[in-house]
Design a protein around this motif. Structure first.
Motif, PDB file in Angstrom:
ATOM      1  N   ALA A  12       0.908  -1.017   0.217  1.00  0.00           N
ATOM      2  CA  ALA A  12      -0.325  -0.473  -0.076  1.00  0.00           C
ATOM      3  C   ALA A  12       1.056   1.518  -0.018  1.00  0.00           C
ATOM      4  CB  ALA A  12      -0.823  -0.222   1.558  1.00  0.00           C
ATOM      5  N   GLU A  13       1.982   0.569   1.234  1.00  0.00           N
ATOM      6  CA  GLU A  13       3.100   2.326   1.040  1.00  0.00           C
ATOM      7  C   GLU A  13       3.389   2.399  -0.503  1.00  0.00           C
ATOM      8  OE1 GLU A  13       6.206   2.463   3.881  1.00  0.00           O
ATOM      9  OE2 GLU A  13       3.998   1.592   4.722  1.00  0.00           O
ATOM     10  N   ILE A  14       4.401   1.774  -0.631  1.00  0.00           N
ATOM     11  CA  ILE A  14       4.541   1.604  -2.113  1.00  0.00           C
ATOM     12  C   ILE A  14       4.415   2.092  -3.373  1.00  0.00           C
ATOM     13  CG2 ILE A  14       6.007   0.315  -4.489  1.00  0.00           C
ATOM     14  CD1 ILE A  14       6.858  -1.319  -2.164  1.00  0.00           C
ATOM     15  N   ILE A  15       2.322   1.753  -2.972  1.00  0.00           N
ATOM     16  CA  ILE A  15       1.570   2.256  -4.082  1.00  0.00           C
ATOM     17  C   ILE A  15       1.404   3.933  -4.313  1.00  0.00           C
ATOM     18  CG2 ILE A  15      -0.135   2.564  -5.220  1.00  0.00           C
ATOM     19  CD1 ILE A  15      -0.949  -0.852  -4.917  1.00  0.00           C
ATOM     20  N   ALA A  16       1.063   4.477  -3.040  1.00  0.00           N
ATOM     21  CA  ALA A  16       1.219   5.531  -2.847  1.00  0.00           C
ATOM     22  C   ALA A  16       2.036   6.469  -2.620  1.00  0.00           C
ATOM     23  CB  ALA A  16      -0.104   5.679  -1.294  1.00  0.00           C
ATOM     24  N   ASN A  18       4.217   6.223  -5.380  1.00  0.00           N
ATOM     25  CA  ASN A  18       4.361   5.689  -6.383  1.00  0.00           C
ATOM     26  C   ASN A  18       3.712   6.702  -7.133  1.00  0.00           C
ATOM     27  OD1 ASN A  18       5.193   5.434  -9.201  1.00  0.00           O
ATOM     28  ND2 ASN A  18       5.389   3.038  -9.466  1.00  0.00           N
ATOM     29  N   LEU A  21       2.055   5.998 -10.627  1.00  0.00           N
ATOM     30  CA  LEU A  21       1.364   4.243 -10.677  1.00  0.00           C
ATOM     31  C   LEU A  21       0.191   4.720 -10.082  1.00  0.00           C
ATOM     32  CD1 LEU A  21       0.879   1.417 -11.015  1.00  0.00           C
ATOM     33  CD2 LEU A  21       2.033   1.218  -8.745  1.00  0.00           C
ATOM     34  N   LEU A  22       0.518   5.702  -9.133  1.00  0.00           N
ATOM     35  CA  LEU A  22      -1.035   6.091  -8.010  1.00  0.00           C
ATOM     36  C   LEU A  22      -1.799   6.652  -9.146  1.00  0.00           C
ATOM     37  CD1 LEU A  22      -2.501   6.278  -5.257  1.00  0.00           C
ATOM     38  CD2 LEU A  22      -1.185   8.258  -5.016  1.00  0.00           C
ATOM     39  N   GLU A  24      -1.953   6.422 -12.761  1.00  0.00           N
ATOM     40  CA  GLU A  24      -1.934   5.488 -13.324  1.00  0.00           C
ATOM     41  C   GLU A  24      -4.054   4.746 -13.152  1.00  0.00           C
ATOM     42  OE1 GLU A  24      -1.875   5.217 -16.418  1.00  0.00           O
ATOM     43  OE2 GLU A  24       0.310   6.625 -15.879  1.00  0.00           O
ATOM     44  N   ILE A  25      -3.679   4.405 -11.542  1.00  0.00           N
ATOM     45  CA  ILE A  25      -5.519   3.738 -11.166  1.00  0.00           C
ATOM     46  C   ILE A  25      -6.734   5.262 -10.994  1.00  0.00           C
ATOM     47  CG2 ILE A  25      -6.124   2.983  -9.312  1.00  0.00           C
ATOM     48  CD1 ILE A  25      -3.208   1.626  -8.848  1.00  0.00           C
ATOM     49  N   ILE A  26      -5.858   6.535 -10.423  1.00  0.00           N
ATOM     50  CA  ILE A  26      -7.112   7.281 -10.117  1.00  0.00           C
ATOM     51  C   ILE A  26      -7.804   7.571 -11.252  1.00  0.00           C
ATOM     52  CG2 ILE A  26      -6.851   7.292  -7.685  1.00  0.00           C
ATOM     53  CD1 ILE A  26      -5.526  10.289  -7.734  1.00  0.00           C
ATOM     54  N   LEU A  28      -7.903   6.350 -13.467  1.00  0.00           N
ATOM     55  CA  LEU A  28      -9.662   5.533 -14.244  1.00  0.00           C
ATOM     56  C   LEU A  28     -10.953   5.166 -13.561  1.00  0.00           C
ATOM     57  CD1 LEU A  28      -7.410   2.411 -15.447  1.00  0.00           C
ATOM     58  CD2 LEU A  28      -8.685   3.690 -16.836  1.00  0.00           C
TER      59      LEU A  28
ATOM     60  N   LYS B  99      -3.188  -4.865  -5.131  1.00  0.00           N
ATOM     61  CA  LYS B  99      -2.689  -4.297  -5.028  1.00  0.00           C
ATOM     62  C   LYS B  99      -0.857  -4.667  -6.151  1.00  0.00           C
ATOM     63  CE  LYS B  99      -3.520  -3.353  -0.873  1.00  0.00           C
ATOM     64  NZ  LYS B  99      -3.526  -2.640   0.392  1.00  0.00           N
ATOM     65  N   LEU B 103       2.002  -3.448  -8.506  1.00  0.00           N
ATOM     66  CA  LEU B 103       3.033  -2.892  -8.128  1.00  0.00           C
ATOM     67  C   LEU B 103       4.147  -4.312  -9.178  1.00  0.00           C
ATOM     68  CD1 LEU B 103       3.790  -2.476  -4.498  1.00  0.00           C
ATOM     69  CD2 LEU B 103       4.290  -1.225  -6.016  1.00  0.00           C
ATOM     70  N   ALA B 118      -5.341  -1.749 -13.333  1.00  0.00           N
ATOM     71  CA  ALA B 118      -5.718  -0.230 -12.406  1.00  0.00           C
ATOM     72  C   ALA B 118      -7.413  -0.239 -12.655  1.00  0.00           C
ATOM     73  CB  ALA B 118      -4.689   0.203 -13.493  1.00  0.00           C
ATOM     74  N   ALA B 122      -9.829   0.456 -10.190  1.00  0.00           N
ATOM     75  CA  ALA B 122     -10.679   1.675  -9.854  1.00  0.00           C
ATOM     76  C   ALA B 122     -11.965   0.954 -10.098  1.00  0.00           C
ATOM     77  CB  ALA B 122     -10.594   2.835 -10.793  1.00  0.00           C
ATOM     78  N   GLU B 136      -6.956   0.924   2.571  1.00  0.00           N
ATOM     79  CA  GLU B 136      -5.829   0.557   1.591  1.00  0.00           C
ATOM     80  C   GLU B 136      -4.950   1.015   1.159  1.00  0.00           C
ATOM     81  OE1 GLU B 136      -7.099  -2.618   0.522  1.00  0.00           O
ATOM     82  OE2 GLU B 136      -8.413  -2.658   2.298  1.00  0.00           O
ATOM     83  N   PHE B 137      -4.743   2.127   0.925  1.00  0.00           N
ATOM     84  CA  PHE B 137      -3.117   2.889   0.987  1.00  0.00           C
ATOM     85  C   PHE B 137      -2.285   3.015   1.641  1.00  0.00           C
ATOM     86  CE2 PHE B 137      -6.145   2.844  -3.022  1.00  0.00           C
ATOM     87  CZ  PHE B 137      -4.967   2.562  -4.038  1.00  0.00           C
TER      88      PHE B 137
END
Lengths: 380, 167
Positions: A12-16, A18, A21-22, A24-26, A28, B99, B103, B118, B122, B136-137
């Protein structure tokens, strides 16, 4: 277990952390959930509010599923509301100036006519109701020192084509038997271009309530000739006539032109004391004619809601992803009813009878006060 | 331990590589599947070594990514079948699993799968409460209660939603 949880926290931390990458997700997420995502933390707010994010988000609209249809409604008393018939949400949606009129809703942007005071000078602006950003568009009224009258202003925006929009302004040289000039503003260059006088000289129509569709601006009139202006070629053409059943003696007939999810609809309602029905037409993609999509017997609804005998209006067509999910919103005093075409079922999706905007035997929303609400971060 | 990938037996002619996860398990993958990952392709171009060690991708996640790569490298499958495989691939997967996948696909630069995952994330996030997203994050709320109330007030219409989920 403890170990697993810490690994999960790490992902979770790594995504948040990065940002690419974050993003690319949001990117969408549809616009409405994004509004709420601003509250996750200040970092997310800063990502979502950058102009580059809204540009990319607008360009990527095709990758996201179409959001459930919702509307902006204006009451007779000029209050605005957000209305989602599917989620049954009805919530005040105020604008900064109380002297605001929505002229058009176009794929996520609104064209607004506003005044700072009751008798103040009218001005036009393009407004995104999600980002609350607006841009005032100044219209040059005089041409070589000759005064011109604004006959109609319309907005042309379609993220499928461009993230920029155009404003089409039709101006008359005089009030009686005028020549109509067309000027077009492009938000990319911020400049106006003259389209000359493309309309036939004997044209007799009004240039309000325009609809932008297939890169054309349509002015559809139920009972007279309808026109469009092609923004690519600058040519004017006529839209096909609509053939509806002629009104019988003692019958009330109301006609509506409305948009729904990128389709133009013509809705006709016929009311007699013992026979009520509704017709829904759709303008064919090649502009060759109107196709009768639905014919609805309203008698079962009027039996369940006797208010319909007093007043009834059509607020909109809700087109689902599939034909089965499509429905029509009917308005009777104090209530909005959703009628599903596929199984003829109907239900009240909005009950205002206990609300302060309710007045007995009156409709709360008039036909020109319903606008599609399309979620978008489109820049203005 | 060496696990062969499921799609067809490896023949001597087919070149293959061994990929090792951070847990130490090794996967034998055809080169045609491995090069669908831009990162693996680069590694293979740069050195002769047929053993690639991925220090930040675990067993379970790597197995899933390899199943994806092998399916997409299989010339015998139609594009339609590959598309439906992609849909199946993410359906029903928990957010936690997604997740790790997002990654891993980001690290390995498998653009298509990264996008599919992704999109699924979403899709899940759009109906969730802000508190759920923060959890979650693993994000700390850094707004003051006053600032939070003000944001909610500004877009009150958007918050009046009875369908949001917290689990």
């Amino acid at each position: 277990m403890e170990c697993q949880r810490s690994v999960s926290r790490r992902s979770a931390e790594i995504i948040a952390g990065n940002e690419d990458l974050l993003m690319e997700i949001i990117l969408l997420l549809p616009a409405k959930p994004l509004i709420k995502s601003q509250l996750v933390c200040k970092h997310w707010l800063s990502i979502i509010s950058t102009p580059s994010f809204s540009h990319r988000h607008t360009r990527l609209f095709r990758r996201r599923p179409k959001p459930q249809q919702s509307f902006i409604l204006r009451t007779i008393q000029s209050q605005f509301f957000y209305f989602s018939p599917i989620c049954k949400v009805f919530h005040p949606f105020p604008f900064s100036s109380p002297y605001t009129r929505i002229l058009q809703s176009c794929n996520g942007l609104l064209l607004i006519e506003s005044r700072n005071s009751k008798y103040g000078q009218k001005y036009y602006c393009v407004y995104n109701p999600i980002t609350k950003k607006s841009r005032i568009v100044w219209i040059e009224r005089s041409d070589k020192n000759k005064k011109r009258y604004i006959s109609g202003v319309s907005l042309a925006f379609d993220p499928k084509r461009s993230i920029h929009y155009k404003i089409v302004c039709v101006m008359a040289t005089e009030l009686f038997q005028p020549d109509y000039f067309v000027d077009v503003y492009d938000s990319e260059s911020h400049e106006w271009t003259s389209f000359g006088t493309p309309f036939p000289s004997d044209i007799n129509t009004i240039f309000t309530n325009a609809i932008y569709w297939n890169n054309r601006v349509y002015w559809i009139r139920p009972t007279s000739k309808s026109f469009y202006l092609d923004l690519q070629t600058g040519n004017v053409g006529s839209a096909p006539d609509i053939r509806t059943p002629s009104r019988k003696h003692g019958e009330i007939n109301k006609n509506y032109v409305m948009e729904s999810n990128d389709h133009i609809h013509y809705v006709s309602i016929y009311l007699r004391p013992h026979m009520k029905y509704l017709l829904v037409f759709e303008l064919l993609d090649d502009n060759s004619g109107w196709f009768e999509l639905y014919r609805v017997n309203l008698n079962p609804i009027s039996a369940a809601f006797p208010e319909m005998n007093v007043q009834v209006g059509v607020l909109g067509i809700v087109r689902g992803e599939t034909e089965e999910e499509s429905s029509v919103l009917l308005h009777v005093p104090g209530k909005v009813i959703l009628y599903k075409f596929c199984d003829c079922s109907f239900e009240v999706v909005l009950d205002l009878t206990k609300s302060e905007i309710y007045k007995e035997d009156q409709l709360q929303f008039s036909r020109y006060d319903v606008y599609q609400f399309i979620e978008s971060l489109a820049p203005v | 331990m060496v696990t062969t990938d499921e799609k067809g037996p490896l023949t001597a002619k087919k070149k293959s590589v061994i990929i090792r996860s951070c847990d130490g398990d090794e996967f034998l993958v055809s080169e045609s599947a491995a090069v669908l990952s831009t990162s693996l392709k680069k590694i293979l171009e740069e050195k002769e070594d047929r053993l690639i060690h991925l220090s930040d991708i675990d067993n379970k996640t790597l197995a899933m990514v390899i199943a994806y790569l092998s399916t997409h490298a299989d010339d015998g499958l139609s594009d339609d079948l590959k598309r439906s495989f992609d849909q199946e691939f993410v359906s029903g997967k928990e957010f936690d699993v997604l997740k790790y996948l997002v990654l891993a696909t980001d690290t390995l630069q498998v653009t298509c799968l990264c996008y599919t995952v992704a999109k699924k994330m979403a899709d899940i996030m759009k109906n969730k409460l802000v508190e759920w997203v923060r959890r979650e994050f693993d994000i700390q709320n850094d707004y003051t209660p006053e600032a939070e109330a003000e944001i909610r007030r500004l877009d009150a219409w958007a918050w009046d939603d009875r369908q949001l989920e917290d689990d």
